[in-house]
Motif scaffolding. Sequence first.
Motif, PDB file in Angstrom:
ATOM      1  N   PRO A 182      16.926  62.509  55.860  1.00  0.00           N
ATOM      2  CA  PRO A 182      16.671  61.498  54.802  1.00  0.00           C
ATOM      3  C   PRO A 182      17.743  60.622  54.571  1.00  0.00           C
ATOM      4  O   PRO A 182      18.745  60.635  54.945  1.00  0.00           O
ATOM      5  CB  PRO A 182      16.876  62.625  53.482  1.00  0.00           C
ATOM      6  CG  PRO A 182      16.573  63.939  53.934  1.00  0.00           C
ATOM      7  CD  PRO A 182      16.836  63.849  55.619  1.00  0.00           C
ATOM      8  N   GLY A 183      17.496  59.507  53.876  1.00  0.00           N
ATOM      9  CA  GLY A 183      18.529  58.419  53.546  1.00  0.00           C
ATOM     10  C   GLY A 183      18.839  57.462  54.688  1.00  0.00           C
ATOM     11  O   GLY A 183      19.917  56.652  54.591  1.00  0.00           O
ATOM     12  N   PHE A 287      28.065  62.171  53.114  1.00  0.00           N
ATOM     13  CA  PHE A 287      26.638  61.759  53.309  1.00  0.00           C
ATOM     14  C   PHE A 287      26.009  63.099  53.614  1.00  0.00           C
ATOM     15  O   PHE A 287      26.669  64.106  54.262  1.00  0.00           O
ATOM     16  CB  PHE A 287      26.445  61.061  54.415  1.00  0.00           C
ATOM     17  CG  PHE A 287      25.086  60.369  54.834  1.00  0.00           C
ATOM     18  CD1 PHE A 287      24.513  59.364  53.949  1.00  0.00           C
ATOM     19  CD2 PHE A 287      24.049  61.143  55.635  1.00  0.00           C
ATOM     20  CE1 PHE A 287      23.178  58.883  53.920  1.00  0.00           C
ATOM     21  CE2 PHE A 287      22.781  60.559  55.812  1.00  0.00           C
ATOM     22  CZ  PHE A 287      22.492  59.397  54.844  1.00  0.00           C
ATOM     23  N   ASP A 288      24.669  63.418  53.231  1.00  0.00           N
ATOM     24  CA  ASP A 288      24.196  64.606  53.596  1.00  0.00           C
ATOM     25  C   ASP A 288      23.267  64.438  54.904  1.00  0.00           C
ATOM     26  O   ASP A 288      22.038  64.338  55.056  1.00  0.00           O
ATOM     27  CB  ASP A 288      22.827  64.770  52.620  1.00  0.00           C
ATOM     28  CG  ASP A 288      22.125  65.872  52.708  1.00  0.00           C
ATOM     29  OD1 ASP A 288      22.580  67.038  53.371  1.00  0.00           O
ATOM     30  OD2 ASP A 288      20.825  66.215  52.097  1.00  0.00           O
ATOM     31  N   ASN A 334      31.404  50.499  59.548  1.00  0.00           N
ATOM     32  CA  ASN A 334      30.712  49.557  58.954  1.00  0.00           C
ATOM     33  C   ASN A 334      29.090  49.702  59.515  1.00  0.00           C
ATOM     34  O   ASN A 334      28.257  49.347  58.743  1.00  0.00           O
ATOM     35  CB  ASN A 334      31.275  48.119  59.306  1.00  0.00           C
ATOM     36  CG  ASN A 334      32.535  47.899  58.706  1.00  0.00           C
ATOM     37  OD1 ASN A 334      32.965  48.580  57.534  1.00  0.00           O
ATOM     38  ND2 ASN A 334      33.252  47.018  59.141  1.00  0.00           N
ATOM     39  N   LYS A 335      28.886  49.793  60.620  1.00  0.00           N
ATOM     40  CA  LYS A 335      27.701  49.963  61.223  1.00  0.00           C
ATOM     41  C   LYS A 335      26.869  51.153  60.562  1.00  0.00           C
ATOM     42  O   LYS A 335      25.732  51.124  60.145  1.00  0.00           O
ATOM     43  CB  LYS A 335      27.471  50.002  62.505  1.00  0.00           C
ATOM     44  CG  LYS A 335      27.842  48.569  63.142  1.00  0.00           C
ATOM     45  CD  LYS A 335      27.439  48.366  64.778  1.00  0.00           C
ATOM     46  CE  LYS A 335      27.718  47.191  65.565  1.00  0.00           C
ATOM     47  NZ  LYS A 335      27.512  47.200  66.948  1.00  0.00           N
ATOM     48  N   ALA A 336      27.731  52.364  60.539  1.00  0.00           N
ATOM     49  CA  ALA A 336      27.245  53.608  60.010  1.00  0.00           C
ATOM     50  C   ALA A 336      26.820  53.301  58.594  1.00  0.00           C
ATOM     51  O   ALA A 336      25.784  53.862  58.225  1.00  0.00           O
ATOM     52  CB  ALA A 336      28.138  54.682  60.300  1.00  0.00           C
ATOM     53  N   ALA A 337      27.765  52.766  57.803  1.00  0.00           N
ATOM     54  CA  ALA A 337      27.341  52.226  56.450  1.00  0.00           C
ATOM     55  C   ALA A 337      26.088  51.592  56.408  1.00  0.00           C
ATOM     56  O   ALA A 337      25.254  51.698  55.073  1.00  0.00           O
ATOM     57  CB  ALA A 337      28.335  51.437  55.849  1.00  0.00           C
ATOM     58  N   GLU A 338      25.616  50.624  57.277  1.00  0.00           N
ATOM     59  CA  GLU A 338      24.340  49.797  57.287  1.00  0.00           C
ATOM     60  C   GLU A 338      23.414  50.637  57.684  1.00  0.00           C
ATOM     61  O   GLU A 338      22.006  50.536  57.083  1.00  0.00           O
ATOM     62  CB  GLU A 338      24.315  48.712  58.240  1.00  0.00           C
ATOM     63  CG  GLU A 338      25.424  47.689  57.918  1.00  0.00           C
ATOM     64  CD  GLU A 338      25.334  46.557  58.885  1.00  0.00           C
ATOM     65  OE1 GLU A 338      24.419  46.448  59.770  1.00  0.00           O
ATOM     66  OE2 GLU A 338      26.339  45.572  59.547  1.00  0.00           O
ATOM     67  N   GLY A 342      23.644  55.182  51.818  1.00  0.00           N
ATOM     68  CA  GLY A 342      24.533  56.182  50.979  1.00  0.00           C
ATOM     69  C   GLY A 342      25.707  56.629  51.460  1.00  0.00           C
ATOM     70  O   GLY A 342      26.275  57.530  50.522  1.00  0.00           O
ATOM     71  N   LEU A 343      26.298  56.255  52.554  1.00  0.00           N
ATOM     72  CA  LEU A 343      27.284  56.699  53.104  1.00  0.00           C
ATOM     73  C   LEU A 343      28.538  56.382  52.097  1.00  0.00           C
ATOM     74  O   LEU A 343      28.767  55.297  51.950  1.00  0.00           O
ATOM     75  CB  LEU A 343      27.508  56.261  54.438  1.00  0.00           C
ATOM     76  CG  LEU A 343      28.917  56.836  55.192  1.00  0.00           C
ATOM     77  CD1 LEU A 343      28.721  58.267  55.694  1.00  0.00           C
ATOM     78  CD2 LEU A 343      28.841  55.978  56.553  1.00  0.00           C
TER      79      LEU A 343
END
Length: 416
Positions: A182-183, A287-288, A334-338, A342-343
Motif C-alpha cells: 500500500p501507499g 513508511f509502512d 528524493n526518488k523514493a519520496a516520489e 507517504g515516506l
Amino acid sequence: MVQSERADVVIVGAGIIGLSTAFRLQQAGRKVTLIDKAGIAQGASFGNAAAFAFSDVLPLSAKGMLAKVPGWLLDPLGPLSIRPTYFPTILPWLVRFWRAGWRDKCEASIAAQVALMELASSEMASLTQAAGTAHMVRSNGSLELYESEAEFNASLSGWSVRERHGIDFEHVRGNQLSQLQPGLAPRFIAGTIVPRWQTVAEPYEFACALGEAVIGQGASLLTQTVAAVHPTEGGVTITMDDGNTLNAEQAVIACGAWSKALTTGLGENLPLDTERGYNTTLPAGAFDLQRQLIFGGHGFVVTPLDQGIRIGGAVELGGLELKPNYARADAMLNKAAEFMPGLNTAGGKQWMGFRPSMPDSLPVIARSKASPNIVYAFGHGHLGLTQSAATGRLVTDLLQHQPTPIDIAPFRADRF
C-alpha cells in the motif's frame, strides 16, 4: 606481535564472507584466526541492502544495462556513474564487462550463478540454524516495480531465464499490487513478486551475531592490516603493515575490494574493482514497508530493517581512494519520496560502501596459483551476503581437499 606457535587457518577479512568461512571451517574441526584492519563487519557487510537474493542469477551485463549505460552516464546522480578521473583506470574492466554480456559468456555465467545460488540457499538455511541467527531472517519476498508497459516488457526475457531454472515469481497488477505494498505512487503499473527472496533484520547485527558465534567457538581476531600473504615451505606467511609476521598452515583471502593488492603480490592479475554503493537509513516508522521493493529502472532498493528503512543501491565506479559523493544518496532518497508519497525522509543516516566486483558478476572462489594452501574468496559484488554461506562451504572443501558440491571452474581466478 608475539606468536608462539604456527596458526592453523588464517582468514584475511572479517566481513560476512570471512565469518561464514570461519564458521564452516570450525564445523570441520579447524582452528581459525581472523585478521581485519577494522574489525568485524566494518566494510560492505556493515550497511548493505540486507537481502538473500537467491533469484538474482543474471549478470549485470545481461540485465539490459549495457544499452542503458550511455543515458545513465549523462546523469551524474543516476544509477551508474563513473568519475571522469577514474575512467582510464576502469576502462579495462569495462571492456571485460562488455564481453561478459555476449551470449556465450552470459549463458555460462548464468549456469554458474544458478548452481551457486542453489547451494547458497541450502547452506544459508543450515548456517543460520547452527549459528542461532535464523530468527533474524525474514521471508517476505521482494517486489520489483515497473513504471511503464515498455519497462515491464523489457524485463520479461530475464524472468523467462529464471523460470527455466525453476525460480518462482508472479507478475501482479492493480489491486493485487496495491495490496502487496500500500501507499505506492500510481505511476507503477505492474510488479513482480519473488516469494523466496529473503532479508535479514539488520545486516550488521546479523554479521556480528555470526562473529560472536565464531569467537565463542575459539577463533582469534586480530585487528591488523595485512600487507602481504606469501607461500612458504608447507604453509603460508602473513606479513602485517607494521612488519610483524604470522605463520599458518593455510590462508584465505576474503577482504573484499582490498583483496586485489594481496593477489597482485601473489602474481595474479585479476580485474577486481569496486562498485561504490550509497544508502540512507531512515528511522523506524518512516513508511509502512511490507517487503523489499526493487526499483530496477532507477538502480536502487528499499528495505525494511528492525532499525528503520534503508534506501540504497546504484553503482559508482570510482575505486577505493576517491571521496564519497553523498549527493548520490540524496538523489535516491528524493526518488523514493516520489515513489512512496507517504515516506518521512527526516532523520536519515547516510553510508557508502565498497562492493568488490568482477566484470562477469561471478566471485573468485579458487586456490591461488602461488600455492594450494592459499584460497581466494572475494568479488561477490552485490551478492556477498547472499552467497556467503555457499562460499564458506566451498572454501572449506578446498582447504580440506574434499570434492566440492558444485563445479567451481567458473569461479577460477584465471578465467580472464
